[in-house]
Design an enzyme around this catalytic site. Structure first.
Site, mmCIF file in Angstrom:
data_model
loop_
_atom_site.group_PDB
_atom_site.id
_atom_site.type_symbol
_atom_site.label_atom_id
_atom_site.label_comp_id
_atom_site.label_asym_id
_atom_site.label_seq_id
_atom_site.Cartn_x
_atom_site.Cartn_y
_atom_site.Cartn_z
ATOM 1 N N CYS A 70 0.826 -1.207 0.000
ATOM 2 C CA CYS A 70 0.000 0.000 0.000
ATOM 3 C C CYS A 70 0.865 1.263 0.000
ATOM 4 O O CYS A 70 1.562 1.539 0.981
ATOM 5 C CB CYS A 70 -0.914 -0.039 1.230
ATOM 6 S SG CYS A 70 -1.791 1.488 1.558
ATOM 7 N N CYS A 73 0.071 3.769 2.792
ATOM 8 C CA CYS A 73 0.550 3.231 4.072
ATOM 9 C C CYS A 73 2.028 3.559 4.252
ATOM 10 O O CYS A 73 2.454 3.968 5.334
ATOM 11 C CB CYS A 73 0.351 1.721 4.134
ATOM 12 S SG CYS A 73 -1.370 1.183 4.062
#
Length: 147
Positions: A70, A73
């Site tokens: 991600c 993230c």
């Protein structure tokens, strides 16, 4: 800034530079062995140890539900580490990889990552989806802690 901490990792004290080993759980907060300042407490947890590491913590916990693949993230990680350093002794940052902890993802209803949650005494008192800069995260955590 501190780096990701696992069971056998150490963190460098932001105050004096000494390297300190951090416990996964403790009755208090980790402090530097030299200068005795509170250390940023950043640890990973999963389905098997989340209750012990996060829900039973004596200080509030900022939970980061994330995944290695991600992009957002990875972008928010330095901001979360900065908040953990600034609030050392007042919060514990627990990182949960959703790919390795599907039970926690389901339990907390994580549908988008990153998803952040603040726990006080094991109860969710704040929740946020998506990445944000450190200043916004610090304010959000502060608001959640005041509840």
């Amino acid at each position: 800034m501190p780096s990701k901490v696992t069971e056998s990792s150490v963190v460098q004290c932001p105050n004096c530079g000494r390297r300190n080993r951090l416990p996964r759980t403790a009755s208090g907060v980790p402090r530097c062995g030299d200068c005795h300042q509170s250390l940023p407490w950043i640890i990973e947890a999963g389905d098997d140890d989340f209750t012990e590491v996060a829900e039973a913590a004596r200080i509030p916990v900022l939970v980061d539900f994330w995944a290695e693949w991600c992009g957002p993230c990875r972008m928010v990680t330095p901001a979360l580490e900065q908040v953990a350093e600034e609030l050392a002794g007042r919060i514990k940052l627990v990182k949960v990889n959703v790919d390795e902890a599907p039970g926690l993802s389901e339990r907390f209803g994580v549908q988008t990552i990153p998803t952040l949650a603040v726990l006080k005494q094991g109860q969710v008192v704040g929740r946020q989806r998506g990445a944000a800069p450190a200043s916004e995260l610090r304010e959000w955590v502060g608001d959640a802690l005041a509840r």
